[in-house]
Design a protein around this motif. Structure first.
Motif, PDB file in Angstrom:
ATOM      1  N   PRO A 212     -83.161  -8.735  73.274  1.00 44.52           N
ATOM      2  CA  PRO A 212     -82.104  -8.337  72.333  1.00 44.52           C
ATOM      3  C   PRO A 212     -80.768  -8.979  72.675  1.00 44.52           C
ATOM      4  O   PRO A 212     -80.039  -9.401  71.766  1.00 44.52           O
ATOM      5  CB  PRO A 212     -82.045  -6.809  72.495  1.00 44.52           C
ATOM      6  CG  PRO A 212     -83.380  -6.422  73.009  1.00 44.52           C
ATOM      7  CD  PRO A 212     -83.854  -7.564  73.851  1.00 44.52           C
ATOM      8  N   VAL A 213     -80.454  -9.082  73.958  1.00 43.84           N
ATOM      9  CA  VAL A 213     -79.181  -9.674  74.360  1.00 43.84           C
ATOM     10  C   VAL A 213     -79.102 -11.119  73.872  1.00 43.84           C
ATOM     11  O   VAL A 213     -78.089 -11.555  73.314  1.00 43.84           O
ATOM     12  CB  VAL A 213     -79.013  -9.608  75.895  1.00 43.84           C
ATOM     13  CG1 VAL A 213     -77.788 -10.396  76.332  1.00 43.84           C
ATOM     14  CG2 VAL A 213     -78.935  -8.170  76.366  1.00 43.84           C
ATOM     15  N   ALA A 214     -80.182 -11.851  74.055  1.00 43.64           N
ATOM     16  CA  ALA A 214     -80.190 -13.250  73.637  1.00 43.64           C
ATOM     17  C   ALA A 214     -80.064 -13.364  72.118  1.00 43.64           C
ATOM     18  O   ALA A 214     -79.356 -14.232  71.600  1.00 43.64           O
ATOM     19  CB  ALA A 214     -81.471 -13.925  74.125  1.00 43.64           C
ATOM     20  N   LEU A 215     -80.736 -12.467  71.412  1.00 39.44           N
ATOM     21  CA  LEU A 215     -80.662 -12.476  69.949  1.00 39.44           C
ATOM     22  C   LEU A 215     -79.234 -12.195  69.480  1.00 39.44           C
ATOM     23  O   LEU A 215     -78.668 -12.902  68.650  1.00 39.44           O
ATOM     24  CB  LEU A 215     -81.623 -11.427  69.373  1.00 39.44           C
ATOM     25  CG  LEU A 215     -81.584 -11.236  67.853  1.00 39.44           C
ATOM     26  CD1 LEU A 215     -81.943 -12.527  67.124  1.00 39.44           C
ATOM     27  CD2 LEU A 215     -82.524 -10.107  67.407  1.00 39.44           C
ATOM     28  N   ARG A 216     -78.639 -11.154  70.085  1.00 41.55           N
ATOM     29  CA  ARG A 216     -77.290 -10.773  69.681  1.00 41.55           C
ATOM     30  C   ARG A 216     -76.282 -11.886  69.998  1.00 41.55           C
ATOM     31  O   ARG A 216     -75.386 -12.182  69.208  1.00 41.55           O
ATOM     32  CB  ARG A 216     -76.884  -9.472  70.370  1.00 41.55           C
ATOM     33  CG  ARG A 216     -75.655  -8.819  69.774  1.00 41.55           C
ATOM     34  CD  ARG A 216     -75.261  -7.580  70.549  1.00 41.55           C
ATOM     35  NE  ARG A 216     -76.142  -6.452  70.296  1.00 41.55           N
ATOM     36  CZ  ARG A 216     -76.052  -5.668  69.222  1.00 41.55           C
ATOM     37  NH1 ARG A 216     -75.156  -5.923  68.297  1.00 41.55           N
ATOM     38  NH2 ARG A 216     -76.859  -4.653  69.067  1.00 41.55           N
TER      39      ARG A 216
END
Lengths: 509, 509
Positions: A212-216
């Motif tokens: 999720p961090v990478a996506l955000r």
């Protein structure tokens, strides 16, 4: 109970028409097959801006719509070029489930047992959404399993998920668009995206799927020089192809929140969903409660109607049928039907009939769930054999592999940092060079093939063309005869060891 | 004899494998099924400039290619996610031709009679080109019927002509392109062309199809302000949809010459080719020589490899199978296979199996030709009933209709010039106005429907949006029960007469 149960389905069916005519009355026929439970939700709220320029105004083929008239219409048909049923050269059709399956058959209510299905309906033009009898079963199935939490969801058959994916991209993407996917993903997706001139942006993965961090970060710090911010997120959430990773419920919730925040379409390509390798203890009585052990799908979290879920019969029944189904909001389903009308038209009649005979007339929902559970057990056994072979033969200091909890794939990562410690036959090659990485990969693959085992190169699945993606191979335990799985891995391990001059050390500490 | 005959096929088959494995060895497997006769021709000479930007570099889906390994490959398959055959839930399959057909069955050589076809092959992933057994039959059939006069022609199955047409446009057209078609043409073509952002340019027709003079004029005096000169010509040469017109051999030769001159692709959409209404006298023994009565197709004139011929089983066997075949040069066929790999993948296994059982194992080529001839007779009878009804009921001073020599359509043109002589209920409407024309058309259609007959508005088929296209209706004699055809036309005629206050004159001189 605030959602549909199998016994409610059976109760509702008692008074219902056992065998529906092949031609539905309307595009939203599935509404008639949804339970009252599904009426309690709010409508979807997806913006039309998600549609591609091509699909925005598209409403399908008028003649195809005319070719599926209301069965109650008494008019003499001089209208569409549909051959009269007298002119079909087949007069009989029969397909049979295997005996093991029959023994699991749930006795159905007498009023529901059907006579011979009308063969001529199957040979005639069908509806883009599928025959009502099959559409009823699929709609019930989707509600039983996923229970989408918005009012205007719908389903339609697809000519398999390959076709549904092609249509999804036609519906949502314009040439030049950026689309987000997992760092490693289904090669067929990369190829069709490339065909459509799309730029794929792969997001880093951990053992729970995309991070999720990478996506955000990608979305937040979007570089607008690269074009519009992506509005489509393609994922394979269960038994991911090729990594075998399954997203737990919490991960899905996190990703869904980001999709809400950035108003993204999620294409949930989930053919391995039911191949659940961590439940279904051998010996226990197969029960539909096993459904409770499945991680909720994206569509079951979807309050906005932004998820397009693709199911396929290929991995759970048979790929030769070219059939699957799509779950999405009404307006998206209606676009799918429009594209069906100008491409595959509808799922092959014989394929539909085989599915009706098996799912609706023989198994029922409980029988289908039992089949899925028993199939999962078979795959679990196959996975265990392959994992055992990996443990016994792959050099541990060189190779990592995870144990998939769903699906049919094991992803073997070769630790190239460790490689320097080995006197490799390719030591003259630059380890950082892309060419040498692909060269080593090809050589291992070719050497394994020479030894008698065929594996798939990990580079086929790379969504990004930049960065070091590592040296990876995908193995499947679905295809080979069970007795050969162990040998297959052993031969593959030999090829790896030979590449790194590890032949003599048959067991690495 | 300088071309393939049925007896040569039978001779060649005597020593051949009766039932081929489902998976072909290579993309050009059809070469193995072509006769030595076809080797005498020159290669095709089509330019790659015809390919769309999208399709130019496209070579299909790598995993789909891997999923169809060589049957002789002994390697353990850990490669593609193909379920092991043990995991398919069907164990029996049977489809039967009708008894009438069986009675026409040509006895086949004993060495050719097959055992039960391998069911698991049909349930497994198949090849984009079709199963070898069916591809063999189709390749032989194409050579027997069309004998394309260049060396590197090939065939592949399609998931029906709707899908093949969609793929044809993806292969050849870029958004904004102009494409040429008949003035009135298949609505499905107009809709898919519109979806792709193409501009259709309809060419005037006479009783022999599109007028060569009009075609040449358009090309010669092309207005480059409108974009590039069209390089794709889409036609339905036999029993044209909707006009029923069939192009005679001389007309095809003239059009082909123009296509050569202007280097155009011809898409020959020919689903009604075999529904030949002017041959096959009732009572005569059905013989394959009836083939000699068919007008040669475009692909049989095609020395350059510029024709893409689309055949379909929909009108000659059954539309529910979603199957057909494409004939074109190697490079075009290979593009079709690439698109199959990212869309429908391959024709439904059960559909293929039904075709194999019927065409290859039961009928053989002669039996298939006999079926086509007997089917043509049935359609001829239906046409004759409808023509008789037209003569009896349509007001002659208002209506023209031609007598189709192929196909299933009758095109009724209403003479709007004559209309002024009638005290029309719509006399207040401007006869020149486009709105009033469509309004009259809709009202006749609705009134006919009210009376109990459904006909198709001619405006659905108009390729051009300019010019007065007249007031037309398409009737088909394919669908309704034979006993209702006459009544259907009578009711339609009543609706026309009512529109023009002609009710009292039941027979117009």
């Amino acid at each position: 109970m605030d959602r549909l149960t199998i016994s409610e389905v059976n109760l509702a069916r008692t008074g219902a028409q056992p065998s529906l005519a092949l031609k539905p009355l309307s595009y939203k026929q599935y509404d008639a097959f949804k339970s009252p439970h599904s009426l309690k939700y709010n409508p979807s709220k997806l913006s039309l801006k998600h549609l591609s320029v091509e699909s925005q105004q598209f409403s399908g083929a008028s003649l195809k719509k005319l070719a599926t008239p209301s069965p109650s219409c008494p008019a003499i048909q001089l209208c569409t070029g549909r051959p009269n049923a007298d002119h079909f050269p087949w007069k009989s059709f029969q397909s049979g489930p295997e005996t093991v399956t029959k023994s699991m058959e749930t006795p159905r209510n007498d009023s529901e047992s059907n006579g011979p299905y009308e063969l001529t309906s199957m040979l005639d033009y069908g509806h883009a959404a599928g025959s009502p009898q099959l559409l009823r079963f699929i709609t019930e199935h989707v509600e039983l399993v996923h229970n989408p939490p918005y009012a205007d969801w719908g389903t339609c058959l697809s000519s398999g998920s390959t076709s549904a994916l092609d249509i999804s991209l036609r519906i949502f993407c314009n040439r030049g668009d950026n689309v987000i996917c997992e760092q490693f993903t289904y090669a067929g997706f990369l190829e069709v995206a490339d065909l459509f001139g799309l730029k794929t942006r792969g997001i880093d993965m951990d053992n729970d799927g995309i991070r999720p961090v990478a996506l955000r970060t990608l979305l937040k710090s979007w570089n607008w020089v690269d074009g519009d911010r992506p509005h489509v997120l393609y994922m394979i959430p269960s038994g991911q192809n090729p990594t075998g990773v399954s997203q737990p419920a919490e991960r899905k919730a996190e990703i869904y929140t980001i999709a809400e925040e950035y108003d993204m379409i999620i294409i949930e390509d989930d053919p391995y969903y039911f191949l659940n390798l961590d439940t279904g203890n051998v010996g226990s009585s197969p029960r539909p409660e096993s459904l409770n052990n499945l991680t909720p799908s994206y569509v079951s979290l979807d309050t906005s109607g932004r998820v397009v879920r693709l199911d396929s019969v290929s991995k759970i029944l048979a790929p030769g049928l070219r059939a699957g189904w799509v779950t999405a909001n009404d307006s998206i389903i209606s676009k799918f039907l429009s594209y069906h009308e100008v491409s595959s038209a509808f799922v092959s009649g014989p394929s539909q009939l085989m599915l009706i005979e098996l799912l609706d007339e023989t198994w029922g929902h409980e029988g289908f769930f039992n089949w899925l559970q028993s199939l999962s057990k078979k795959y679990r056994q196959r996975r265990d054999i392959m994992i055992e072979a990996c443990k016994a033969h792959l050099p541990k200091s060189l190779c990592n592999w995870s144990i998939p909890s769903s699906g049919i794939y094991i992803w073997v990562q070769i630790n190239t940092e460790e490689r320097a410690n080995y006197s490799s036959v390719v030591s003259t090659l630059d380890t950082e060079s892309e060419d040498s990485r692909l060269c080593i990969e090809n050589r291992i693959q070719a050497n394994a093939f020479e030894k008698g085992v065929q594996v798939t190169n990990g580079s086929m699945f790379e969504a990004n063309t930049y960065g070091n993606q590592g040296l990876n191979f995908r193995l499947t335990f679905a295809t080979a005869d069970e007795a050969l799985l162990y040998t297959g891995v052993r031969l593959f391990a030999e090829a790896i060891k030979e590449e790194f001059n590890e032949v003599s050390h048959s067991a690495v500490p």
